[in-house]
Scaffold this active site. Structure first.
Site, short mmCIF file in Angstrom:
data_model
loop_
_atom_site.label_atom_id
_atom_site.label_comp_id
_atom_site.label_asym_id
_atom_site.label_seq_id
_atom_site.Cartn_x
_atom_site.Cartn_y
_atom_site.Cartn_z
CG HIS A 194 -3.40 -3.57 3.47
ND1 HIS A 194 -2.71 -3.01 4.51
CD2 HIS A 194 -3.33 -2.67 2.46
CE1 HIS A 194 -2.22 -1.83 4.15
NE2 HIS A 194 -2.59 -1.60 2.92
CG HIS A 242 -1.18 3.78 -3.51
ND1 HIS A 242 -1.38 4.59 -2.41
CD2 HIS A 242 -1.23 2.50 -3.03
CE1 HIS A 242 -1.52 3.84 -1.32
NE2 HIS A 242 -1.45 2.57 -1.67
CD GLU A 268 -2.94 2.51 2.02
OE1 GLU A 268 -3.20 1.31 1.93
OE2 GLU A 268 -1.81 2.98 1.71
CG HIS A 309 1.66 0.93 4.19
ND1 HIS A 309 0.65 1.45 4.98
CD2 HIS A 309 1.06 0.47 3.07
CE1 HIS A 309 -0.50 1.29 4.35
NE2 HIS A 309 -0.29 0.70 3.20
C1 DHB Z 1 1.14 -1.22 -2.77
C2 DHB Z 1 0.83 -0.12 -1.97
C3 DHB Z 1 0.14 -0.30 -0.77
O1 DHB Z 1 -0.23 0.73 0.06
C4 DHB Z 1 -0.22 -1.57 -0.34
O2 DHB Z 1 -0.84 -1.70 0.84
C5 DHB Z 1 0.07 -2.67 -1.14
C6 DHB Z 1 0.76 -2.50 -2.36
C7 DHB Z 1 1.91 -1.07 -4.04
O3 DHB Z 1 2.10 0.05 -4.55
O4 DHB Z 1 2.38 -2.10 -4.56
FE FE Z 2 -1.61 -0.01 1.67
#
Ligand code: DHB
Ligand code: FE
Length: 286
Positions: A59, A193, A240, A12
């Site tokens: 978030h 990530h 997540e 997302h």
């Molecule tokens: C990014 C990824 C995310 O899951 C998020 O909530 C905000 C930013 C990113 O990779 O930029």
């Molecule tokens: Fe996220």
């Protein structure tokens, strides 16, 4: 009787919403990611869901660190989006499947899940980006929603095992719902990530593949890691994946893979999409 048609699982990343707003789907940076949605579009056109039950994490738009429910279920007739500072266009409100929300809440509380029920709830990029990916064009979204937010932000986090159990309890609720709706389940976020700290930019292809390979046929495999193990394996935002695990539980016992896509990177994220179809749907969606 209502039918659970299948599950859409997707990253997302907010920048995806920016790419949609600027029409960059065919741009060389974005194309490998957006191409993964072509089979999902074809499948959704055949599956024709009326309702999306969507597992995601907030978030900081609706819940902040001062008040953080572990599990929160929306019970509103509409959900507003708002500016989070990512430069995304604010989307018009999403209609809620309010009666179904209350049915799910009743079932979860009766099943001893002490959830937070939200009659007012703003929804952030973790909900808006996946719906914009699934149904391009803001006036073109034929579904009502039930948002279910899982805490992936403020420790202590719920265990992956508990998230799978939550999803399975939602499956029981949906199976007992007397309506005629066709229901799709969405799980959003991940895959690996980490946005900040010493490991910013961290990605783990092996763990991501393990998740994509096992989520459909053997979701228990993903619950053998604790939440802290997953942060180690997938990065602090890679946790997540627990949204995907909960969503998998809500699909019921059988989930067959229809398509997947995995592309590194989109922004800081190993971006993935996975489409799973339920046993109930197999003969009917083609
Ligand atoms: C990014 C990824 C995310 O899951 C998020 O909530 C905000 C930013 C990113 O990779 O930029
Ligand atoms: Fe996220």
């Amino acid at each position: 009787m209502a039918q659970i048609v299948g599950g859409v699982f997707t990253s997302h990343v907010p920048a995806i919403g920016g790419a949609i707003a600027r029409g960059l789907q065919e741009d060389s940076y974005w194309k490998p990611f957006f191409d993964g949605f072509h089979p999902i579009h074809r499948w959704l056109a055949a599956a024709r869901p009326d309702v999306v039950v969507l597992f995601y994490n907030d978030h900081g738009l609706n819940f902040f660190l001062d008040k953080m429910p572990t599990f929160a279920v929306g019970a509103a007739s509409r959900y507003q989006n708002a500016d989070e500072g990512w430069g995304l266009p604010v989307m018009k409100p999403f209609p809620g499947a309010e009666a179904l929300s209350w049915h799910i809440i009743e079932h979860l509380v009766a099943s001893e899940f002490d959830i937070t029920m939200c009659q007012q709830m703003t929804v952030d990029h973790a909900l808006t980006v996946p719906l914009a990916l699934a149904w391009p064009g803001e006036n073109n979204r034929p579904v009502k929603i039930v948002p279910i937010a899982i805490n992936t932000v403020q420790h202590p986090l719920p265990s992956p095992k508990r998230c799978l159990a939550l999803g399975r309890a939602v499956y029981e609720a949906l199976s007992a719902w007397p309506g005629e709706e066709r229901i799709a389940i969405f799980g959003t976020g991940g895959l690996s990530h980490q946005l900040d700290g010493e490991r910013a930019g961290f990605i783990n292809k092996d763990y991501d593949r393990f998740c994509l390979d096992n989520l459909g046929p053997n979701p228990e495999a993903l619950t053998e890691h604790s939440a802290l193990d997953i942060i180690e394996l997938a990065g602090s935002q890679g946790i997540e994946i627990i949204n995907w695990i909960a969503a998998r539980g809500a699909l019921g016992p059988v989930a067959h893979e229809i398509s997947r896509n995995y592309h590194i990177p989109i922004s800081n994220t190993a971006a993935a999409t996975l489409l799973l179809e339920t046993g109930e749907a197999l003969s009917k969606v083609a």
